[in-house]
Design an enzyme around this catalytic site. Structure first.
Site, PDB file in Angstrom:
ATOM      1  N   SER A  96      41.812  41.086  30.692  1.00 29.22           N
ATOM      2  CA  SER A  96      40.995  41.289  31.881  1.00 29.22           C
ATOM      3  C   SER A  96      39.519  41.208  31.514  1.00 29.22           C
ATOM      4  O   SER A  96      39.055  40.188  31.026  1.00 29.22           O
ATOM      5  CB  SER A  96      41.378  42.625  32.534  1.00 29.22           C
ATOM      6  N   GLU A 124      49.585  38.743  39.050  1.00 26.00           N
ATOM      7  CA  GLU A 124      48.398  39.539  38.710  1.00 26.00           C
ATOM      8  C   GLU A 124      47.954  40.423  39.879  1.00 26.00           C
ATOM      9  O   GLU A 124      47.644  41.603  39.732  1.00 26.00           O
ATOM     10  CB  GLU A 124      47.236  38.606  38.347  1.00 26.00           C
ATOM     11  N   HIS A 181      49.050  42.570  36.907  1.00 30.21           N
ATOM     12  CA  HIS A 181      47.940  42.606  35.964  1.00 30.21           C
ATOM     13  C   HIS A 181      48.115  43.774  34.991  1.00 30.21           C
ATOM     14  O   HIS A 181      48.461  44.885  35.396  1.00 30.21           O
ATOM     15  CB  HIS A 181      46.647  42.783  36.761  1.00 30.21           C
TER      16      HIS A 181
END
Length: 495
Positions: free
Chosen positions: A196, A313, A408
Protein backbone atom coordinates in the site's frame (compact mmCIF):
# COMPACT_ATOMS: atom_id res chain seq x y z
CA UNK A 1 29.73 -15.05 17.06
CA UNK A 2 32.32 -12.75 15.58
CA UNK A 3 34.34 -10.11 17.38
CA UNK A 4 31.81 -7.52 16.17
CA UNK A 5 29.03 -9.45 17.82
CA UNK A 6 28.81 -11.17 21.17
CA UNK A 7 26.41 -12.56 23.71
CA UNK A 8 25.86 -12.02 27.41
CA UNK A 9 23.47 -14.31 29.23
CA UNK A 10 22.13 -15.55 25.91
CA UNK A 11 21.51 -12.05 24.60
CA UNK A 12 23.23 -11.20 21.30
CA UNK A 13 25.20 -7.97 21.00
CA UNK A 14 26.20 -6.04 17.89
CA UNK A 15 28.32 -2.91 17.50
CA UNK A 16 26.69 -0.30 15.23
CA UNK A 17 28.20 2.97 14.01
CA UNK A 18 26.50 4.80 16.90
CA UNK A 19 27.00 2.32 19.73
CA UNK A 20 26.47 -1.27 20.81
CA UNK A 21 23.00 -2.83 21.00
CA UNK A 22 21.79 -5.89 22.87
CA UNK A 23 18.96 -7.89 21.39
CA UNK A 24 17.13 -11.09 22.20
CA UNK A 25 17.39 -14.69 21.01
CA UNK A 26 14.20 -16.30 19.75
CA UNK A 27 13.08 -19.88 20.43
CA UNK A 28 14.36 -20.90 16.99
CA UNK A 29 17.81 -19.48 17.65
CA UNK A 30 17.47 -16.37 15.53
CA UNK A 31 18.29 -12.96 16.98
CA UNK A 32 16.13 -9.84 17.02
CA UNK A 33 17.12 -6.26 17.80
CA UNK A 34 14.28 -3.76 18.17
CA UNK A 35 14.05 0.00 18.42
CA UNK A 36 17.51 0.95 17.13
CA UNK A 37 17.57 4.68 16.22
CA UNK A 38 18.64 5.52 12.69
CA UNK A 39 17.97 9.25 13.09
CA UNK A 40 17.55 11.79 15.86
CA UNK A 41 14.11 12.23 17.44
CA UNK A 42 12.07 14.55 15.14
CA UNK A 43 11.06 16.99 17.86
CA UNK A 44 11.50 20.71 18.48
CA UNK A 45 13.34 22.31 15.54
CA UNK A 46 13.58 18.86 13.87
CA UNK A 47 9.79 18.31 13.75
CA UNK A 48 9.57 19.44 10.10
CA UNK A 49 13.27 19.16 9.19
CA UNK A 50 15.12 16.52 7.21
CA UNK A 51 16.25 13.61 9.40
CA UNK A 52 19.46 14.22 11.36
CA UNK A 53 21.92 11.51 12.49
CA UNK A 54 21.25 10.02 15.93
CA UNK A 55 23.45 10.89 18.86
CA UNK A 56 26.02 8.15 19.63
CA UNK A 57 25.63 6.41 22.98
CA UNK A 58 28.06 4.94 25.47
CA UNK A 59 27.78 1.45 26.80
CA UNK A 60 25.23 -1.04 25.49
CA UNK A 61 21.74 0.06 24.43
CA UNK A 62 18.94 -2.37 25.17
CA UNK A 63 17.21 -3.39 21.93
CA UNK A 64 14.63 -5.71 23.39
CA UNK A 65 11.47 -3.71 22.65
CA UNK A 66 10.01 -1.78 19.73
CA UNK A 67 10.73 1.92 19.79
CA UNK A 68 8.04 4.59 19.91
CA UNK A 69 5.70 4.73 16.94
CA UNK A 70 5.49 7.85 14.80
CA UNK A 71 2.78 10.28 15.97
CA UNK A 72 -0.51 9.41 14.28
CA UNK A 73 -4.25 9.29 14.75
CA UNK A 74 -6.02 5.94 15.26
CA UNK A 75 -8.05 4.17 12.63
CA UNK A 76 -11.83 4.68 12.83
CA UNK A 77 -13.37 1.88 14.94
CA UNK A 78 -14.59 -0.24 12.02
CA UNK A 79 -11.10 -0.37 10.54
CA UNK A 80 -9.37 -0.64 13.92
CA UNK A 81 -11.21 -3.96 14.38
CA UNK A 82 -9.47 -5.30 11.26
CA UNK A 83 -6.06 -3.61 11.21
CA UNK A 84 -3.78 -3.78 14.24
CA UNK A 85 -1.96 -0.49 14.79
CA UNK A 86 -0.25 -0.32 18.20
CA UNK A 87 0.71 3.06 19.58
CA UNK A 88 3.95 3.24 21.58
CA UNK A 89 4.53 6.69 23.14
CA UNK A 90 7.83 8.50 23.01
CA UNK A 91 9.86 10.89 20.87
CA UNK A 92 12.53 8.56 19.45
CA UNK A 93 10.28 7.18 16.71
CA UNK A 94 12.79 6.98 13.84
CA UNK A 95 14.05 3.48 14.50
CA UNK A 96 14.68 0.14 12.84
CA UNK A 97 14.28 -3.48 13.92
CA UNK A 98 16.53 -6.30 12.74
CA UNK A 99 15.85 -10.05 12.71
CA UNK A 100 18.86 -12.14 11.76
CA UNK A 101 19.80 -15.84 11.75
CA UNK A 102 23.47 -15.00 12.29
CA UNK A 103 24.68 -11.63 13.66
CA UNK A 104 28.20 -12.05 12.32
CA UNK A 105 29.83 -9.91 9.59
CA UNK A 106 31.09 -12.94 7.71
CA UNK A 107 27.57 -14.28 7.10
CA UNK A 108 26.78 -11.90 4.17
CA UNK A 109 23.15 -12.95 4.02
CA UNK A 110 20.48 -11.40 1.77
CA UNK A 111 18.60 -8.51 3.35
CA UNK A 112 14.95 -7.50 3.09
CA UNK A 113 13.80 -4.06 4.26
CA UNK A 114 10.08 -3.72 5.04
CA UNK A 115 8.25 -0.38 4.63
CA UNK A 116 4.79 -0.51 6.20
CA UNK A 117 1.58 0.86 4.73
CA UNK A 118 -1.26 2.87 6.25
CA UNK A 119 -2.04 5.63 3.72
CA UNK A 120 1.10 7.51 4.89
CA UNK A 121 -0.91 8.47 7.98
CA UNK A 122 -1.01 5.29 10.09
CA UNK A 123 0.88 2.07 10.73
CA UNK A 124 4.28 1.23 12.18
CA UNK A 125 6.93 -1.47 12.25
CA UNK A 126 5.46 -2.74 15.55
CA UNK A 127 2.36 -4.29 13.93
CA UNK A 128 2.51 -7.94 15.10
CA UNK A 129 1.81 -9.34 11.62
CA UNK A 130 5.11 -7.76 10.48
CA UNK A 131 7.24 -9.91 12.79
CA UNK A 132 10.35 -10.88 10.83
CA UNK A 133 11.13 -14.16 12.58
CA UNK A 134 10.10 -16.35 9.64
CA UNK A 135 12.42 -14.50 7.27
CA UNK A 136 15.33 -14.90 9.70
CA UNK A 137 14.42 -18.56 10.13
CA UNK A 138 14.74 -18.92 6.37
CA UNK A 139 18.16 -17.29 6.06
CA UNK A 140 17.22 -13.66 5.35
CA UNK A 141 18.08 -10.62 7.48
CA UNK A 142 14.81 -8.71 7.87
CA UNK A 143 14.78 -4.99 8.68
CA UNK A 144 11.65 -2.97 9.39
CA UNK A 145 11.44 0.75 10.02
CA UNK A 146 9.30 3.65 11.19
CA UNK A 147 9.00 6.96 9.33
CA UNK A 148 7.12 10.19 9.93
CA UNK A 149 3.45 10.11 8.96
CA UNK A 150 0.66 12.49 8.02
CA UNK A 151 1.35 16.19 8.22
CA UNK A 152 4.66 15.58 10.00
CA UNK A 153 6.00 13.47 7.16
CA UNK A 154 4.06 14.68 4.12
CA UNK A 155 2.51 18.07 4.83
CA UNK A 156 3.65 20.53 2.16
CA UNK A 157 4.98 23.81 3.55
CA UNK A 158 6.85 26.76 2.01
CA UNK A 159 9.42 26.70 4.84
CA UNK A 160 10.23 22.97 5.18
CA UNK A 161 11.61 20.23 2.92
CA UNK A 162 9.01 18.20 1.04
CA UNK A 163 8.57 14.44 1.38
CA UNK A 164 10.11 14.21 4.85
CA UNK A 165 8.77 10.68 5.33
CA UNK A 166 10.62 9.65 2.17
CA UNK A 167 13.80 11.28 3.51
CA UNK A 168 13.33 9.23 6.69
CA UNK A 169 13.13 6.03 4.64
CA UNK A 170 16.29 6.98 2.76
CA UNK A 171 18.06 7.66 6.05
CA UNK A 172 17.00 4.20 7.26
CA UNK A 173 18.34 2.60 4.08
CA UNK A 174 21.61 4.48 4.58
CA UNK A 175 21.72 3.03 8.10
CA UNK A 176 21.24 -0.42 6.56
CA UNK A 177 24.07 0.21 4.10
CA UNK A 178 26.44 1.28 6.87
CA UNK A 179 25.46 -1.18 9.61
CA UNK A 180 23.75 -4.30 8.30
CA UNK A 181 26.99 -6.26 7.78
CA UNK A 182 27.45 -6.30 11.57
CA UNK A 183 24.09 -8.12 11.81
CA UNK A 184 25.09 -10.72 9.21
CA UNK A 185 23.59 -8.98 6.17
CA UNK A 186 25.09 -8.12 2.81
CA UNK A 187 24.55 -4.41 1.96
CA UNK A 188 24.91 -5.27 -1.73
CA UNK A 189 21.94 -7.71 -1.59
CA UNK A 190 19.14 -5.54 -0.23
CA UNK A 191 15.52 -6.01 -1.35
CA UNK A 192 13.03 -3.35 -0.29
CA UNK A 193 9.41 -4.43 -0.04
CA UNK A 194 6.26 -2.70 1.09
CA UNK A 195 2.49 -2.76 0.86
CA UNK A 196 0.00 0.00 0.00
CA UNK A 197 1.63 3.28 1.08
CA UNK A 198 4.81 1.29 1.62
CA UNK A 199 4.73 0.21 -2.02
CA UNK A 200 4.01 3.77 -3.15
CA UNK A 201 7.02 4.82 -1.07
CA UNK A 202 9.19 2.27 -2.85
CA UNK A 203 8.00 3.67 -6.16
CA UNK A 204 9.40 7.01 -4.99
CA UNK A 205 12.62 5.39 -3.78
CA UNK A 206 13.10 3.97 -7.28
CA UNK A 207 13.03 7.55 -8.59
CA UNK A 208 14.81 9.40 -5.78
CA UNK A 209 18.45 10.25 -6.62
CA UNK A 210 19.39 10.05 -2.93
CA UNK A 211 18.24 6.41 -2.81
CA UNK A 212 20.35 5.29 -5.79
CA UNK A 213 22.47 2.27 -4.92
CA UNK A 214 20.81 1.61 -1.57
CA UNK A 215 18.91 -1.50 -2.76
CA UNK A 216 19.23 -4.06 -5.54
CA UNK A 217 15.60 -5.07 -6.11
CA UNK A 218 12.11 -4.25 -4.89
CA UNK A 219 8.66 -5.72 -4.26
CA UNK A 220 5.56 -3.51 -4.47
CA UNK A 221 2.40 -4.99 -2.95
CA UNK A 222 -0.89 -3.24 -3.73
CA UNK A 223 0.60 0.15 -4.44
CA UNK A 224 1.75 1.81 -7.66
CA UNK A 225 4.38 4.55 -8.01
CA UNK A 226 2.70 7.94 -7.89
CA UNK A 227 3.16 11.58 -7.01
CA UNK A 228 0.16 13.67 -6.04
CA UNK A 229 -0.52 17.10 -7.42
CA UNK A 230 0.95 19.62 -5.00
CA UNK A 231 -2.41 21.37 -4.60
CA UNK A 232 -3.99 18.15 -3.25
CA UNK A 233 -1.40 18.01 -0.47
CA UNK A 234 -1.45 21.74 0.18
CA UNK A 235 -5.21 21.51 0.63
CA UNK A 236 -4.76 19.22 3.63
CA UNK A 237 -2.37 21.67 5.27
CA UNK A 238 -4.66 24.62 4.55
CA UNK A 239 -7.66 22.78 6.01
CA UNK A 240 -5.66 22.05 9.13
CA UNK A 241 -4.48 25.67 9.35
CA UNK A 242 -8.08 26.84 9.12
CA UNK A 243 -9.11 24.57 11.98
CA UNK A 244 -6.10 25.60 14.04
CA UNK A 245 -6.58 29.30 13.19
CA UNK A 246 -2.92 29.63 12.32
CA UNK A 247 -0.69 30.04 9.28
CA UNK A 248 -0.10 27.15 6.85
CA UNK A 249 3.64 27.13 7.59
CA UNK A 250 5.98 24.69 9.27
CA UNK A 251 6.94 27.40 11.76
CA UNK A 252 3.31 27.85 12.85
CA UNK A 253 2.60 24.11 12.92
CA UNK A 254 5.86 23.53 14.80
CA UNK A 255 4.71 25.93 17.52
CA UNK A 256 1.43 24.01 17.91
CA UNK A 257 1.15 21.35 20.61
CA UNK A 258 1.35 17.88 19.06
CA UNK A 259 -2.02 16.63 20.44
CA UNK A 260 -3.72 19.71 18.98
CA UNK A 261 -2.00 19.14 15.65
CA UNK A 262 -3.07 15.50 15.54
CA UNK A 263 -6.66 16.38 16.42
CA UNK A 264 -6.80 18.74 13.44
CA UNK A 265 -5.24 16.05 11.26
CA UNK A 266 -7.88 13.56 12.36
CA UNK A 267 -10.61 16.03 11.38
CA UNK A 268 -9.29 16.56 7.85
CA UNK A 269 -8.62 12.84 7.32
CA UNK A 270 -12.32 12.11 7.81
CA UNK A 271 -12.90 13.90 4.48
CA UNK A 272 -10.24 11.91 2.61
CA UNK A 273 -10.70 8.58 0.79
CA UNK A 274 -8.22 6.41 -1.18
CA UNK A 275 -10.89 5.61 -3.77
CA UNK A 276 -12.69 8.92 -4.09
CA UNK A 277 -9.62 11.11 -4.60
CA UNK A 278 -9.50 14.68 -3.38
CA UNK A 279 -7.12 16.20 -0.85
CA UNK A 280 -4.65 13.78 0.74
CA UNK A 281 -1.25 13.50 2.33
CA UNK A 282 1.19 12.07 -0.18
CA UNK A 283 4.42 12.28 -2.09
CA UNK A 284 4.95 15.19 -4.46
CA UNK A 285 7.51 15.88 -7.15
CA UNK A 286 10.23 18.07 -5.74
CA UNK A 287 13.63 19.18 -7.12
CA UNK A 288 15.52 18.02 -4.04
CA UNK A 289 13.83 14.73 -3.18
CA UNK A 290 11.69 13.47 -6.08
CA UNK A 291 12.56 15.36 -9.27
CA UNK A 292 10.39 13.37 -11.69
CA UNK A 293 7.31 11.19 -12.04
CA UNK A 294 8.03 8.00 -10.05
CA UNK A 295 6.12 5.80 -12.48
CA UNK A 296 8.20 6.98 -15.43
CA UNK A 297 11.42 6.54 -13.46
CA UNK A 298 10.43 3.01 -12.44
CA UNK A 299 9.74 2.10 -16.08
CA UNK A 300 13.25 3.12 -17.06
CA UNK A 301 14.99 1.56 -14.05
CA UNK A 302 17.18 -1.51 -13.97
CA UNK A 303 16.02 -2.96 -10.66
CA UNK A 304 14.15 -6.32 -10.74
CA UNK A 305 10.60 -5.87 -9.46
CA UNK A 306 7.97 -8.09 -7.87
CA UNK A 307 4.57 -6.43 -8.38
CA UNK A 308 1.08 -7.43 -7.43
CA UNK A 309 -2.33 -6.86 -5.89
CA UNK A 310 -5.22 -8.64 -4.23
CA UNK A 311 -8.21 -9.68 -6.30
CA UNK A 312 -10.68 -7.46 -4.43
CA UNK A 313 -8.62 -4.61 -3.00
CA UNK A 314 -11.62 -2.28 -2.71
CA UNK A 315 -13.51 -4.45 -0.24
CA UNK A 316 -11.34 -3.32 2.70
CA UNK A 317 -12.35 0.29 2.06
CA UNK A 318 -15.99 -0.33 1.15
CA UNK A 319 -17.27 -3.36 3.08
CA UNK A 320 -16.66 -2.33 6.74
CA UNK A 321 -18.43 1.00 6.25
CA UNK A 322 -21.52 -0.36 4.52
CA UNK A 323 -20.56 1.42 1.29
CA UNK A 324 -20.87 -1.83 -0.67
CA UNK A 325 -24.59 -1.97 0.21
CA UNK A 326 -25.02 1.69 -0.70
CA UNK A 327 -23.38 1.22 -4.10
CA UNK A 328 -25.53 -1.82 -4.81
CA UNK A 329 -28.63 0.27 -4.07
CA UNK A 330 -27.38 2.97 -6.45
CA UNK A 331 -27.17 0.33 -9.16
CA UNK A 332 -26.08 1.54 -12.62
CA UNK A 333 -25.38 5.03 -11.25
CA UNK A 334 -22.59 3.62 -9.04
CA UNK A 335 -20.98 1.97 -12.05
CA UNK A 336 -21.32 5.14 -14.13
CA UNK A 337 -19.71 7.27 -11.40
CA UNK A 338 -16.84 4.79 -11.03
CA UNK A 339 -16.37 4.68 -14.79
CA UNK A 340 -16.10 8.47 -14.91
CA UNK A 341 -13.72 8.59 -11.95
CA UNK A 342 -11.48 5.88 -13.44
CA UNK A 343 -11.54 7.19 -17.01
CA UNK A 344 -12.77 3.82 -18.33
CA UNK A 345 -14.95 3.47 -21.39
CA UNK A 346 -18.10 1.40 -21.73
CA UNK A 347 -16.17 -1.41 -23.41
CA UNK A 348 -14.14 -1.82 -20.22
CA UNK A 349 -17.34 -2.16 -18.21
CA UNK A 350 -18.67 -4.78 -20.63
CA UNK A 351 -15.41 -6.73 -20.39
CA UNK A 352 -15.55 -6.59 -16.62
CA UNK A 353 -19.15 -7.83 -16.57
CA UNK A 354 -18.16 -10.72 -18.83
CA UNK A 355 -15.22 -11.63 -16.58
CA UNK A 356 -17.37 -11.39 -13.41
CA UNK A 357 -20.86 -12.54 -14.47
CA UNK A 358 -22.30 -12.53 -10.95
CA UNK A 359 -20.87 -9.20 -9.84
CA UNK A 360 -23.22 -6.51 -8.59
CA UNK A 361 -22.81 -2.75 -9.01
CA UNK A 362 -20.60 -2.36 -5.93
CA UNK A 363 -18.15 -5.01 -7.12
CA UNK A 364 -18.07 -3.57 -10.63
CA UNK A 365 -17.52 -0.04 -9.35
CA UNK A 366 -14.85 -1.20 -6.91
CA UNK A 367 -13.00 -3.14 -9.59
CA UNK A 368 -13.07 -0.19 -11.98
CA UNK A 369 -11.52 2.08 -9.36
CA UNK A 370 -8.88 -0.37 -8.20
CA UNK A 371 -7.96 -1.20 -11.79
CA UNK A 372 -7.42 2.52 -12.30
CA UNK A 373 -5.39 2.99 -9.10
CA UNK A 374 -3.45 -0.29 -8.93
CA UNK A 375 -3.70 -2.97 -11.60
CA UNK A 376 -3.46 -0.77 -14.68
CA UNK A 377 -0.40 1.24 -13.59
CA UNK A 378 1.38 -1.86 -12.30
CA UNK A 379 0.72 -3.74 -15.54
CA UNK A 380 1.91 -0.74 -17.56
CA UNK A 381 5.00 -0.53 -15.41
CA UNK A 382 5.81 -4.21 -15.86
CA UNK A 383 5.11 -4.13 -19.59
CA UNK A 384 7.25 -1.07 -20.27
CA UNK A 385 10.40 -2.25 -18.51
CA UNK A 386 13.25 -3.68 -20.58
CA UNK A 387 16.37 -3.33 -18.45
CA UNK A 388 15.24 -5.74 -15.69
CA UNK A 389 12.52 -8.36 -15.18
CA UNK A 390 9.15 -7.73 -13.55
CA UNK A 391 7.18 -10.54 -11.90
CA UNK A 392 3.42 -10.06 -11.51
CA UNK A 393 1.17 -11.80 -8.99
CA UNK A 394 -2.41 -11.68 -7.73
CA UNK A 395 -3.56 -12.79 -4.28
CA UNK A 396 -7.02 -14.31 -4.71
CA UNK A 397 -7.75 -16.20 -1.49
CA UNK A 398 -10.88 -14.82 0.19
CA UNK A 399 -10.97 -13.91 3.86
CA UNK A 400 -13.04 -15.84 6.36
CA UNK A 401 -14.36 -12.50 7.65
CA UNK A 402 -17.75 -11.97 5.97
CA UNK A 403 -17.72 -9.34 3.24
CA UNK A 404 -13.97 -8.80 2.99
CA UNK A 405 -13.22 -11.20 0.15
CA UNK A 406 -9.67 -10.99 -1.22
CA UNK A 407 -9.26 -7.50 0.18
CA UNK A 408 -6.44 -4.99 0.51
CA UNK A 409 -3.68 -6.04 2.97
CA UNK A 410 -5.00 -9.60 3.32
CA UNK A 411 -1.82 -11.13 1.88
CA UNK A 412 0.48 -9.74 4.59
CA UNK A 413 0.08 -12.58 7.10
CA UNK A 414 0.91 -14.98 4.27
CA UNK A 415 3.98 -13.07 3.08
CA UNK A 416 5.38 -12.81 6.61
CA UNK A 417 4.20 -16.34 7.52
CA UNK A 418 2.58 -14.96 10.65
CA UNK A 419 -0.88 -16.54 10.44
CA UNK A 420 -0.39 -17.79 14.00
CA UNK A 421 -0.25 -14.21 15.28
CA UNK A 422 -3.69 -13.42 16.79
CA UNK A 423 -3.94 -10.11 14.93
CA UNK A 424 -3.64 -11.92 11.57
CA UNK A 425 -7.09 -13.41 12.16
CA UNK A 426 -8.63 -9.95 12.48
CA UNK A 427 -8.41 -9.64 8.69
CA UNK A 428 -8.11 -13.26 7.54
CA UNK A 429 -10.60 -14.88 9.87
CA UNK A 430 -10.07 -18.33 11.45
CA UNK A 431 -8.37 -21.25 9.76
CA UNK A 432 -6.42 -19.37 7.08
CA UNK A 433 -4.49 -21.95 5.00
CA UNK A 434 -0.92 -22.39 6.22
CA UNK A 435 0.01 -24.16 2.98
CA UNK A 436 -0.70 -20.92 1.10
CA UNK A 437 1.49 -18.98 3.54
CA UNK A 438 4.26 -21.53 3.00
CA UNK A 439 4.00 -21.04 -0.76
CA UNK A 440 3.80 -17.26 -0.72
CA UNK A 441 6.46 -16.69 1.93
CA UNK A 442 8.78 -19.05 0.03
CA UNK A 443 8.33 -16.97 -3.13
CA UNK A 444 9.35 -13.76 -1.33
CA UNK A 445 12.39 -15.51 0.19
CA UNK A 446 13.32 -16.91 -3.21
CA UNK A 447 13.06 -13.44 -4.77
CA UNK A 448 15.35 -11.99 -2.08
CA UNK A 449 17.90 -14.75 -2.52
CA UNK A 450 17.91 -15.27 -6.31
CA UNK A 451 15.95 -12.40 -7.88
CA UNK A 452 13.41 -14.95 -9.18
CA UNK A 453 10.25 -15.67 -7.14
CA UNK A 454 9.57 -18.90 -9.01
CA UNK A 455 7.56 -17.98 -12.10
CA UNK A 456 8.28 -16.36 -15.45
CA UNK A 457 8.71 -12.58 -15.77
CA UNK A 458 5.69 -10.84 -17.23
CA UNK A 459 5.91 -10.43 -21.00
CA UNK A 460 3.22 -7.79 -21.39
CA UNK A 461 0.21 -10.09 -21.72
CA UNK A 462 -1.43 -13.02 -20.03
CA UNK A 463 -2.43 -13.56 -16.41
CA UNK A 464 -0.20 -12.96 -13.40
CA UNK A 465 0.86 -15.71 -11.04
CA UNK A 466 -2.16 -16.36 -8.79
CA UNK A 467 -1.94 -17.21 -5.09
CA UNK A 468 -5.08 -18.83 -3.67
CA UNK A 469 -8.60 -18.80 -5.03
CA UNK A 470 -10.09 -20.97 -7.78
CA UNK A 471 -7.99 -19.21 -10.42
CA UNK A 472 -4.85 -20.61 -8.81
CA UNK A 473 -5.66 -24.27 -9.43
CA UNK A 474 -3.87 -24.34 -12.78
CA UNK A 475 -1.75 -21.18 -12.67
CA UNK A 476 -0.19 -22.11 -9.35
CA UNK A 477 -0.03 -25.88 -9.78
CA UNK A 478 3.62 -25.96 -10.79
CA UNK A 479 4.75 -23.70 -7.98
CA UNK A 480 2.78 -25.67 -5.39
CA UNK A 481 4.27 -28.93 -6.63
CA UNK A 482 7.76 -27.43 -6.48
CA UNK A 483 7.16 -26.26 -2.92
CA UNK A 484 5.95 -29.74 -1.94
CA UNK A 485 8.96 -31.38 -3.51
CA UNK A 486 11.35 -28.93 -1.83
CA UNK A 487 9.74 -28.19 1.53
CA UNK A 488 13.03 -26.99 3.00
CA UNK A 489 12.66 -23.83 0.88
CA UNK A 490 10.22 -22.48 3.45
CA UNK A 491 12.68 -23.12 6.24
CA UNK A 492 15.87 -21.59 4.89
CA UNK A 493 17.14 -19.46 2.05
CA UNK A 494 18.25 -20.98 -1.21
CA UNK A 495 22.01 -21.56 -1.46
Amino acid sequence: MSAAGGATGGRPRVATAYGAVEGRTGPDGTAVFRGIPYAAPPVGPLRFAAPAPPEPWDGVRDAGAYGPTAPKVPYPPKFAALLADPEIPGEDCLSVNVWTPDPAPAARLPVMVWIHGGALTRGSSAVPVYDGSAFARDGVVLVSLNYRLGVLGYGLFPDAPANRGLLDQIAALEWVRDNIAAFGGDPARVTVFGESAGAISIGALLAAPRAAGLFAQAALESGAPEALHRDRVRAMVRRMASLLKTDATAAAFGATALPTLLAAQAAVLRRSSPLAGGAAFGLVTDPDTLPGDPLEAARAGGVPLLLGWTAEEYRLWLAPTGTMRLLDRLGPLAVALARRRSGKDRAAVRALRAARPGAGPADLAGQLLTDHLLRDPLRRLAGARRAAPSFLYEFAWRSGVPGLGACHALELGFVFDTLDVPEAAWLAGPDAPQALADEMHAAWVRFAVTGDPGWAPWNGSGPPKVFGGPEAKDAGEGAVKAAQEAPDLTRRALP
